[in-house]
Write a protein that holds these residues in place. Structure first.
Motif, PDB file in Angstrom:
ATOM      1  N   VAL A  28     -13.851   0.081   7.130  1.00 48.76           N
ATOM      2  CA  VAL A  28     -12.756  -0.047   6.167  1.00 48.76           C
ATOM      3  C   VAL A  28     -13.322  -0.204   4.755  1.00 48.76           C
ATOM      4  CG1 VAL A  28     -10.838  -1.510   5.406  1.00 48.76           C
ATOM      5  CG2 VAL A  28     -11.099  -0.973   7.826  1.00 48.76           C
ATOM      6  N   PRO A  52     -11.408  -1.329  -0.336  1.00 47.50           N
ATOM      7  CA  PRO A  52     -10.297  -2.223  -0.679  1.00 47.50           C
ATOM      8  C   PRO A  52     -10.648  -3.150  -1.850  1.00 47.50           C
ATOM      9  CG  PRO A  52     -11.439  -3.030   1.256  1.00 47.50           C
ATOM     10  CD  PRO A  52     -12.029  -1.696   0.943  1.00 47.50           C
ATOM     11  N   HIS A  99       0.802  -1.211   0.000  1.00 44.96           N
ATOM     12  CA  HIS A  99       0.000   0.000   0.000  1.00 44.96           C
ATOM     13  C   HIS A  99       0.833   1.257   0.000  1.00 44.96           C
ATOM     14  CE1 HIS A  99      -2.723  -2.938   1.896  1.00 44.96           C
ATOM     15  NE2 HIS A  99      -3.349  -2.573   0.807  1.00 44.96           N
ATOM     16  N   SER A 105      -0.529   3.866   1.208  1.00 39.11           N
ATOM     17  CA  SER A 105      -0.919   4.450   2.475  1.00 39.11           C
ATOM     18  C   SER A 105      -0.430   3.620   3.655  1.00 39.11           C
ATOM     19  CB  SER A 105      -2.438   4.558   2.534  1.00 39.11           C
ATOM     20  OG  SER A 105      -2.852   4.662   3.875  1.00 39.11           O
ATOM     21  N   PHE A 161      -3.307   2.934   6.034  1.00 35.18           N
ATOM     22  CA  PHE A 161      -4.188   1.818   5.678  1.00 35.18           C
ATOM     23  C   PHE A 161      -3.553   0.493   6.096  1.00 35.18           C
ATOM     24  CE2 PHE A 161      -6.327  -0.553   1.908  1.00 35.18           C
ATOM     25  CZ  PHE A 161      -7.252  -1.102   2.776  1.00 35.18           C
ATOM     26  N   ARG A 189     -12.128   2.833   2.709  1.00 34.72           N
ATOM     27  CA  ARG A 189     -10.907   2.486   1.969  1.00 34.72           C
ATOM     28  C   ARG A 189     -11.221   1.795   0.648  1.00 34.72           C
ATOM     29  NH1 ARG A 189      -6.456   5.121   3.936  1.00 34.72           N
ATOM     30  NH2 ARG A 189      -6.513   5.129   6.216  1.00 34.72           N
TER      31      ARG A 189
END
Lengths: 239, 239
Positions: free
Chosen positions: A75, A81, A9, A11, A14, A79
């Motif tokens: 999340v 994902p 990542h 980030s 994260f 995020r």
């Protein structure tokens, strides 16, 4: 490879979130493992105080589930994902549901322990519960290790252990039926032992479910409802 | 309000995907409901062919679970849903896990049916299994209706039914224990009946879980492990 699975990542934040999530799942797993050990000990030793404390602590397991679940939804929403991060979140959502049910089974064993205190102790001192309890606890420990290390191969090994637990369970059940027929005065006690043994067998099933999520998480393959052979191929093969 | 819960997307295509997902959950639920009815009928009538067909059909339930699960992961990855759409996906992932386990319980009842065929029929003709089976099937039907209409209030009503099922379960269990003690020759049969009754009670628990997901989905509040009072507040309150 395992170290890098979540190491890509941009980030850092994260990454830390996912790492934190995994740690919380392991903390919940550790609590559940303690609950099993304490419940079995309470039953075998006839320790009502310990049994009560297991029953009382179940709310902590439940609180873990609700809070980790909420974190997963956050999340997902914030995020968004994909790929292995998304699989981690889905696997965590499923894993904590099984951990919570393992906690329920531990509570059930503690409740049976309280009932059994009022009955005459069997001559074998609950050796079958002690024994199966140890096996099941060991199995859960290995599952949590496999989860911590994201190790599909280790998860696969644990699946094999569940089959052995099922066989042992069948054997104990047959013995208990024979015992009940030989000595009908022992029926109530034997039934309480049966429910406890049954709860331990269910814990093995839940632990096996978690193994399947780990294989899915690491390998991206859903191995539920497949044969052990197919699982092997998925767990040992390349992604 | 229910009509509009998912009616705010710019993308018609995404709307259609979510609608399709909901339909597949309901189709899976319908199959599972049929499995319960058939399993109970097979046991009560001593119909081995029907029992075999329930056992054989369990793979269809499993296939539904795996495929809906995959669809959910795809929607999460490609659409990155938020708010009520995200809650729908999470609720679906959880719901199908419970539906799959209800399917397993139906299979278990069918297997008990096969074992019971080899035993003498009880004088009550399995009236307790018939009766509890009908209650549980009706409960699942109401849960699926509540899911179809995204109706938190209806879901809440069903939760109340599970408490009644649990009470009935306890009563039947006590009766069976008495019966076993009075007539030890009936122990094996009584145990098979117990496992079947137990499976029905578990189905009620799973149906209750699904109710909780519906309340979460519609109201955005996690009501697991709360009291019926707290659930009422969440299900009847405004978002």
């Amino acid at each position: 490879m395992t170290e890098n699975l979540f190491g890509h990542h941009i980030s850092q934040q994260f990454n830390a979130e996912l790492e934190g999530l995994r740690h919380r799942v392991l903390a919940m797993g550790g609590l559940v493992e303690q609950q099993i050990v304490a419940a079995v000990k309470a039953l075998v030793d006839g320790d009502s105080e310990l049994a009560e404390s297991v029953i009382e602590s179940d709310h902590r397991v439940n609180a873990f589930e609700v809070s980790i679940d909420e974190q997963c939804t956050q999340v997902l929403a914030l995020r968004q994902p994909t790929a292995s991060d998304l699989r981690l979140i889905v696997a965590v959502i499923k894993t904590i549901a099984d951990l919570e049910r393992i906690g329920d089974q531990a509570e059930k064993i503690a409740r049976m322990g309280l009932k059994l205190i009022t009955q005459e102790r069997p001559s074998n001192e609950y050796i079958e519960i002690q024994h199966l309890g140890e096996r099941v606890q060991q199995m859960l420990g290995l599952v949590l290790d496999a989860f911590a290390r994201m190790d599909a191969e280790a998860a696969l090994e644990v699946v094999g252990k569940d089959e052995k637990i099922d066989l042992e369970y069948e054997g104990i059940m047959r013995q208990l039926v024979t015992f009940m027929m030989e000595d009908p005065r022992s029926i109530k006690r034997s039934l309480d032992i049966m429910w406890s043994i049954r709860a331990l067998e269910r814990i093995g099933d839940h632990a096996k479910n978690i193994c399947e999520y780990i294989i899915y998480l690491v390998k991206g393959k859903d191995v539920r409802h497949t044969t052990l052979e197919q699982m092997k191929k998925a767990a040992l093969g390349e992604r």
